[in-house]
Motif scaffolding. Structure first.
Motif, PDB file in Angstrom:
ATOM      1  N   ALA A 141      -9.636  -2.422  -5.385  1.00  0.00           N
ATOM      2  CA  ALA A 141      -9.725  -0.972  -5.192  1.00  0.00           C
ATOM      3  C   ALA A 141      -9.214  -0.235  -6.423  1.00  0.00           C
ATOM      4  N   ARG A 159      -8.928   7.937  -0.143  1.00  0.00           N
ATOM      5  CA  ARG A 159      -9.001   7.597   1.284  1.00  0.00           C
ATOM      6  C   ARG A 159     -10.215   6.706   1.587  1.00  0.00           C
ATOM      7  N   GLU A 160     -11.304   6.956   0.893  1.00  0.00           N
ATOM      8  CA  GLU A 160     -12.495   6.116   1.096  1.00  0.00           C
ATOM      9  C   GLU A 160     -12.225   4.676   0.668  1.00  0.00           C
ATOM     10  N   LEU A 161     -11.536   4.517  -0.454  1.00  0.00           N
ATOM     11  CA  LEU A 161     -11.203   3.161  -0.918  1.00  0.00           C
ATOM     12  C   LEU A 161     -10.237   2.476   0.045  1.00  0.00           C
ATOM     13  N   ARG A 191     -14.968   5.461  -9.794  1.00  0.00           N
ATOM     14  CA  ARG A 191     -15.283   6.510  -8.817  1.00  0.00           C
ATOM     15  C   ARG A 191     -14.977   7.894  -9.392  1.00  0.00           C
ATOM     16  N   TYR A 231       0.813  -1.217   0.000  1.00  0.00           N
ATOM     17  CA  TYR A 231       0.000   0.000   0.000  1.00  0.00           C
ATOM     18  C   TYR A 231       0.848   1.269   0.000  1.00  0.00           C
ATOM     19  N   GLY A 284     -10.013   3.019   3.198  1.00  0.00           N
ATOM     20  CA  GLY A 284     -10.727   2.729   4.434  1.00  0.00           C
ATOM     21  C   GLY A 284     -11.634   1.523   4.345  1.00  0.00           C
ATOM     22  N   ARG A 285     -11.999   1.135   3.145  1.00  0.00           N
ATOM     23  CA  ARG A 285     -12.905  -0.019   2.982  1.00  0.00           C
ATOM     24  C   ARG A 285     -12.182  -1.347   3.167  1.00  0.00           C
ATOM     25  N   GLU A 286     -10.850  -1.325   3.132  1.00  0.00           N
ATOM     26  CA  GLU A 286     -10.034  -2.520   3.337  1.00  0.00           C
ATOM     27  C   GLU A 286     -10.370  -3.633   2.343  1.00  0.00           C
ATOM     28  N   ILE A 287     -10.669  -3.245   1.117  1.00  0.00           N
ATOM     29  CA  ILE A 287     -10.829  -4.251   0.065  1.00  0.00           C
ATOM     30  C   ILE A 287      -9.465  -4.530  -0.548  1.00  0.00           C
TER      31      ILE A 287
END
Length: 680
Positions: free
Chosen positions: A340, A328-330, A347, A297, A332-335
């Motif tokens: 992502a 940041r939203e992606l 998106r 990451y 935070g989803r921990e996919i």
């Protein structure tokens, strides 16, 4: 004078002959199926033809395998109102279901609910069984029977001779099924539900491998449609072991279960290198998963420039702060990293469509897809969330000291980082000399990028030798399914061997798994297991020793010898008995024994090769002995077995494994002094 019709054995033989004829008719019915008018296209035809072929194979009648091995006479019909009286039914219990021409059962599958009392019924709890009959066979011929009247107090102390003979029967060839001898505590594990993970701790000869294989067979029977979709897998420690067990499930009519080693599962690169023990321990530590996650990451960078999409005469601008919110939203989803990355252009495109709608346009999904493929969007995605290749990521961690230090900060010590860093730079992924532990790291990285497909059920045998990272690799294959974990903590022979099943199940991703312990030894003779158990306080303190339940104490002897010639003589002595013989020795001593066997004119097999009546001796390096069994064993030089391992504890565990491979007799030969742990 009795007539054949009055002779119970003759009647049972007649039922066997009728059952074989019925099975043959079932097979012929399938072979005669004409599918030309029921398939819409060639794809359907191919699928149906394959299914029919598999069904034909499953209905094969193995001439040397008994079609049924037991009979249950119930006091009442199963499910009937017992208050109404009436005579109970009779069922023959076998490896598969067989019915006659009108569909009436002639043999009941051992996995069916009505068969369960054959394994569970006792004098204390007869489960409505009046009589349990066991059959004895020579080859495929029914030669004896033995009755147990569960409601007769006079038979309370009676033990089954046929059961004992079947357990102790000499073995030539690969491992066979144990459907005729499953014990109540084993049956409870075999029939446990598909939804739960079970871990079986079992010492040598307790039947844990057989229990695991029979659980697969049971689950396929009870949940066939579901497992047909999701798949099943048996994982063993090496190819020799898998070859040894490969006939068990087909003998039970199950032909679709895949078998593999952990190395097979993670074989994304060619393994040509080898780690020393210290490096392998670090690479196999579960902390490496966090190091890999950080390193992966770290490739994601926050946008500093807007994205400008040109469509016709209009320009649509997505500012950097809005792009950052999306990223940041992606995160935070921990996919998965790859999922992502695939979502990011959509998106961004959605943000553009929102602007279009505000300006009065009415874009649809086709417009969003077109925007997502726009050159500017693709360039932004490449810069923000680049493609990462798993092997290249691992290669950089192992060769770039700065990169490793950055992402292992607070996770690995400086000394641990030095242990896993490669001494020389490597040009490419293909030229790298990957180790088995490296391949597991690459598999972890692949899963961080793209989710690994999950199976319905996985059996993991000899699990005690896996590293935490290897457990994670197996766990990825059953995230939405369940597992059967089989092993013995006392037989862990890797420097990273499992210390507790609770830890192992956590690494597997199944912390809720139930641990069951098998302590009754059915395969290892009393004198042999007693001798081997001298090592337990030194290799697995607190672990309960196996208690042999065999009536035959077996043959056991420790001999001082003067050389390889006397070791070969011991093999010749044991080969005079019926059954298989294994000559087990430290890996370093194998060449000397090969020469001695050749000088004596004795042929031998390699581990996993099928023994025959002509060649019944297998030469087994100690490193490959785990999981294998032989009727008789000659164990050469225990001290050399211990010294062949990187440390004393691992060496003593390897010795414990080699001491417990014999089913009927063991000769320990030594020229050097025996380890003190065996003589104290």
């Amino acid at each position: 004078m009795s007539t054949p019709a009055d002779d119970p054995l003759s009647r049972e033989r007649s039922h066997l002959a009728s059952s074989r004829a019925a099975l043959r008719a079932m097979r012929e019915d399938v072979e005669a199926l004409d599918i030309t008018d029921v398939t819409a296209n060639w794809v359907n035809a191919e699928v149906l033809a394959h299914q029919i072929d598999e069904r034909i194979k499953a209905l094969a009648d193995l001439s040397d395998t008994p079609l049924f091995f037991g009979r249950l006479d119930y006091l009442h019909a199963p499910g009937a109102d017992r208050s109404e009286g009436g005579e109970g039914e009779r069922f023959y219990i076998g490896r598969r279901h067989v019915h006659d021409a009108v569909g009436d059962p002639m043999v009941i599958d051992w996995r069916a609910p009505v068969s369960q009392p054959f394994y569970r019924a006792s004098k204390k709890d007869p489960l409505d069984v009046a009589l349990r009959r066991r059959f004895g066979y020579t080859g495929g011929d029914l030669t004896a029977y033995e009755d147990e009247h569960l409601s007769d107090p006079a038979e309370a102390a009676k033990t089954s001779k046929l059961l004992q003979q079947e357990i102790e029967r000499p073995r030539v060839g690969p491992m066979r099924d144990i459907v005729a001898t499953i014990q109540p505590e084993q049956d409870e594990i075999v029939r446990s539900g598909l939804g739960g993970t079970v871990c079986v701790q079992g010492g040598p000869g307790t039947g844990k491998t057989a229990v695991g294989l029979h659980r697969v067979a049971y689950l396929l029977y009870a949940h066939r449609e579901r497992l047909a979709r999701t798949g099943t897998l048996v994982i063993g420690p090496n190819r020799s072991f898998l070859h040894y067990i490969e006939q068990v499930l087909p003998a039970l009519g199950e032909l679709t279960v895949r078998q593999a080693t952990v190395d097979d599962l993670v074989g994304h690169v060619e393994v040509r290198g080898e780690d020393d023990a210290a490096a392998a321990i670090v690479k196999g530590d579960a902390r490496m998963a966090e190091v890999l996650r950080r390193a992966l990451y770290a490739h994601v960078t926050m946008p500093t420039e807007p994205v400008v999409v040109v469509r016709g005469s209009r320009r649509w601008r997505v500012p950097a702060y809005e792009l950052e919110d999306i990223v940041r939203e992606l995160l935070g989803r921990e996919i998965r990293y790859g999922a992502a990355r695939q979502a990011l252009p959509q998106r961004i495109a959605h943000a553009v469509l929102v602007q279009m709608e505000r300006s009065g346009e009415a874009p649809d999904d086709r417009v969003q897809d077109a925007v997502a493929r726009n050159t500017a969007v693709k360039a932004a995605v490449k810069a923000i969330w680049p493609v990462v290749e798993p092997a290249k990521l691992v290669l950089r961690l192992l060769t770039d000291a700065g990169f490793l230090a950055e992402h292992a900060e607070g996770v690995l010590s400086e000394e641990e980082r030095k242990l896993i860093l490669w001494a020389r730079p490597v040009r490419s992924v293909k030229s790298a000399k990957w180790s088995a532990a490296d391949a597991v790291l690459i598999d972890e990285a692949r899963d961080l990028i793209q989710r690994t497909a999950s199976l319905g059920h996985v059996v993991l045998d000899e699990a005690q030798d896996l590293s935490p990272m290897q457990y994670r690799a197996v766990g990825r294959r059953c995230t939405t399914g369940s597992a059967t974990v089989l092993g013995d903590l006392a037989q862990g022979t890797t420097p990273w061997a499992t210390r507790s099943w609770a830890q192992a199940l956590t690494h597997l991703g199944k912390p809720e798994g139930v641990v069951e312990e098998l302590t009754a030894g059915f395969r290892v003779p009393t004198d042999v297991i007693t001798y081997a158990s001298r090592l337990l306080p030194h290799i697995a303190p607190g672990l309960a020793p196996v208690a042999s339940v065999r009536e035959n104490p077996g043959f056991f002897e420790v001999r001082a010898v003067g050389g390889a010639g006397e070791v070969v003589a011991a093999c010749e002595e044991l080969l005079r008995n019926e059954g298989s013989t294994g000559l087990i020795a430290a890996d370093a001593r194998i060449p000397e024994l090969v020469e001695a066997l050749g000088a004596a004119g004795i042929g031998y097999l390699s581990p996993g090769e099928e023994t025959t009546q002509e060649t019944r001796l297998t030469l087994v390096p100690a490193s490959l002995a785990k999981g294998l069994e032989y009727d008789y064993v000659v164990l050469d030089e225990p001290r050399a077995v211990v010294d062949g391992e990187p440390d004393e504890r691992t060496g003593l565990r390897r010795l414990y494994v080699t001491l417990t491979r014999a089913v009927s007799g063991l000769i320990v030969t030594h020229g050097a002094p025996l380890p003190a742990e065996l003589t104290s």
